[in-house]
Design a protein around this motif. Sequence first.
Motif, short mmCIF file in Angstrom:
data_model
loop_
_atom_site.label_atom_id
_atom_site.label_comp_id
_atom_site.label_asym_id
_atom_site.label_seq_id
_atom_site.Cartn_x
_atom_site.Cartn_y
_atom_site.Cartn_z
N SER A 98 0.81 -1.22 0.00
CA SER A 98 0.00 0.00 0.00
C SER A 98 0.84 1.26 0.00
CB SER A 98 -0.93 0.02 1.21
OG SER A 98 -0.20 -0.03 2.42
N ALA A 99 2.16 1.13 0.23
CA ALA A 99 3.03 2.31 0.25
C ALA A 99 4.45 1.89 -0.09
CB ALA A 99 3.00 2.98 1.63
N PHE A 100 4.78 1.98 -1.38
CA PHE A 100 6.13 1.62 -1.80
C PHE A 100 6.64 2.66 -2.78
CE2 PHE A 100 9.24 -0.48 -4.54
CZ PHE A 100 10.11 -0.99 -3.59
N ALA A 101 7.76 3.29 -2.42
CA ALA A 101 8.36 4.33 -3.25
C ALA A 101 9.84 4.06 -3.42
CB ALA A 101 8.13 5.70 -2.63
N ILE A 102 10.31 4.18 -4.66
CA ILE A 102 11.71 3.96 -4.98
C ILE A 102 12.42 5.31 -5.00
CG2 ILE A 102 13.32 3.04 -6.68
CD1 ILE A 102 10.92 1.44 -7.84
N PRO A 103 13.43 5.52 -4.14
CA PRO A 103 14.20 6.77 -4.23
C PRO A 103 14.82 6.89 -5.63
CG PRO A 103 14.69 5.60 -2.20
CD PRO A 103 13.88 4.66 -3.05
N THR A 104 14.59 8.04 -6.28
CA THR A 104 15.00 8.20 -7.67
C THR A 104 15.64 9.56 -7.89
OG1 THR A 104 13.13 6.83 -8.38
CG2 THR A 104 14.25 8.13 -10.07
N GLN A 105 16.88 9.55 -8.34
CA GLN A 105 17.49 10.78 -8.82
C GLN A 105 17.21 10.87 -10.32
OE1 GLN A 105 21.67 11.21 -7.59
NE2 GLN A 105 21.32 9.61 -6.03
N PHE A 106 16.26 11.68 -10.69
CA PHE A 106 15.86 11.75 -12.11
C PHE A 106 16.92 12.43 -12.97
CE2 PHE A 106 11.79 11.23 -9.91
CZ PHE A 106 11.21 10.22 -10.67
N ARG A 107 17.73 13.30 -12.37
CA ARG A 107 18.86 13.95 -13.03
C ARG A 107 18.47 14.57 -14.38
NH1 ARG A 107 24.48 10.93 -12.29
NH2 ARG A 107 23.71 9.42 -13.80
N GLY A 108 17.37 15.29 -14.36
CA GLY A 108 16.93 16.04 -15.53
C GLY A 108 16.05 15.27 -16.48
N ASP A 109 15.93 13.95 -16.30
CA ASP A 109 15.13 13.14 -17.21
C ASP A 109 13.69 13.02 -16.71
OD1 ASP A 109 14.68 11.64 -19.48
OD2 ASP A 109 16.41 10.33 -19.14
N GLN A 110 12.82 12.48 -17.54
CA GLN A 110 11.42 12.27 -17.17
C GLN A 110 10.99 10.87 -17.57
OE1 GLN A 110 9.36 15.54 -19.12
NE2 GLN A 110 9.33 16.69 -17.20
N LEU A 111 10.11 10.28 -16.75
CA LEU A 111 9.67 8.91 -16.95
C LEU A 111 8.58 8.85 -18.02
CD1 LEU A 111 9.93 5.97 -16.00
CD2 LEU A 111 8.23 6.48 -14.22
N ALA A 112 8.74 7.95 -18.98
CA ALA A 112 7.76 7.78 -20.05
C ALA A 112 6.83 6.61 -19.76
CB ALA A 112 8.45 7.56 -21.39
N THR A 113 7.39 5.45 -19.37
CA THR A 113 6.57 4.27 -19.11
C THR A 113 7.39 3.25 -18.34
OG1 THR A 113 5.10 2.62 -20.12
CG2 THR A 113 7.16 3.10 -21.28
#
Length: 697
Positions: A603-618
């Motif tokens: 019910s609550a799971f989050a992955i620490p993510t350094q996106f470093r300027g990028d964006q998630l598509a899929t």
Amino acid sequence: MADMRDKLRKIRWRVGLLATGMASLLAGMGVVAVTDAQAAAGCRVVYSVPSQWQGGFSGSVSITNLGDPITNGWRLTWAFPSGQTVTQAWSATVTASGSQVTATNVGYNASIPTNGSVSFGFNGSWTGTNTNPSSFALNGVTCTGDTTTTTSTTTTTTTTTTTNPPAGDAMARVAEMQPGWNLGNSLDATGADETSWGNPRITEALLDNVRAQGFKSIRIPVTWSAHQGGAPSYTIEATYLARVKEVVNWALADGFYVMINIHHDSWQWINAMPTDRTNVLARYNAAWTQIATAFRDASPKLMLESVNEPQFANSSGDAQNAQLLNELNTSFHRIVRGSGGNNATRLLVLPTLHTSSEQARVDELVATFNTLNDPNLIATFHFYGYWPFSVNVAGGTKFDAAVQKDLTDSFDRVANAFVARGIPVILGEYGLLGFDRHTGTIQQGEKLKFFEFLGHYARTKKITTMLWDNGQHFGRTSYQWSDPELIAQIKSSWTTRSGTASSDQVFSAKSSAITAKTLTLNLNGTSFVGLRQGSTDLVRGTDYTVSGDQLTITASAITRLSGSRAYGTNATLSARFSAGVPWRINLVTYDKPVLQNATGTTSAFAIPTQFRGDQLATMEAKYADGSNAGPHNWTSYKEFDVAFAPDYAASTTTLKPEFFAEVTDGSRVTLTFHYWSGATVTYYVTKSGTSVTGTLS
């Protein structure tokens, strides 16, 4: 509509959806008489401009044949003196070569008896001035207003009046409704009050501000179920009916064409008709008897729509569905027409099953129209796009050929079935299903390309469009658009095309040397003018080059404009074209995103993510044996913002409870995150009961 979107999402892979209302006409009438008529023939032309706006206008042309009967088709020619162009026409086929315009009959109006008339209309564009044409010729004979060969002086008589389109010319009236807007999730809310779905009470000021945005028609969905008593009278609450009338009257006073309907009742109780036909039909008939009576003397600008998104539960199949919908539409037509007053000729709107544009559904509605044989009927369908793209699932991240074909096929089917026969069509609702969560489900540039093309293609098919807005687009109290770039593209599509490009993002890896980047331009009939940053024009040949449809931004320009190369957008450029709105291009500095190990629960799971300027598509999800994991297991690509979602501000990627609900307990799932730069990152999650562990290896 909001809760129904989720219920109908799967069946809407091929379902089309639309909405629109009507606006007042300011008619600038020009009656033109010119020279050199022939004795054996004669004609009179009345050319008018019922409405005009910045860059666009609507034209109306009436031809009276004063000579021998025309039996084998007609051709009207004229020249626009100010360089105007025709962008859309109805009741005639209109072509142009430069300023010279030719209008020819369509199948049903090929004959004009002596002293008989035909009319057609069009939408056009203009710049500078919009001067009326001064001369017309019918089948090669100049129209002078008589049948003699004498020469007469050209005269133009101009009057200004406020009027409705001619009664019976439904195509012209529906064309005048373009564009339209939906007042969604207010009077159609299923609770006890119009605020029960989170929107504030409707105000006169809201409608004033919507009108000021350029909308000419408004669809006001109304759900009656919570305000309707029981059998046998099924009486509608007087206070609720009065409230609906108040809002309708505000809209009419603003000059809108207005559409009201029976809305979410469609799935609340009307859908039980296969197993409870007698009671459902009695309630439906009682509702429309009361609504028709209440509005029988309302302005002709008010339209009535039989039912929103009709559907039936536990039916025996398509044949029964078609029979039941035909019964509802026919009963609605009989009740409204029989109530008298303006209802005797009022425009009535009839939907297909599910407001789908599937050929079988269209054919079923055509049969109803043929039976009713009423010139004041309008067909309606809804359209929320190719489903994988509309919600971002199954890898549907881009406005590609499949998305475009789904749209053109849908619009072609309804246009061929109705518009080609002189029956108007309203796209009563349109948008993208992912908008019910937020407009970021679909990537911005791909979203803009979808709406640019939808507006263009609707114009070519003479379909009037009504934007679905449940509060996510136009602020109900701020009177501001939540996505100004989107509404600018939509508004532009009402009159012209805009150039776009293969992407609105140019990515340069911070860890690498900057190189030149190339985008493919989609000119859409325009020509490329230049590239600009803010108010500064970039230098062609130095900062960028153009070869055919290839726009290349040079390495030196990207280096200069990117400055210190912080992660994210370093500069925003605009590609400008000869028409439409500019195309934004973001210069983005990025590096491959970095994910970290994580623990949590289903019910609550989050992955620490350094996106470093990028964006998630899929995101893809597979088990170790290569089979697909999670919901929609017919595809490895999961649904954006339903199975997973990025949170750029919090630097996390969340896996939703809906994802884990359909993951096999104890199995290890391989996730592949796809980013818009083209980068991919592999991650692994294991579910054990309600516990979840995430690792990089």
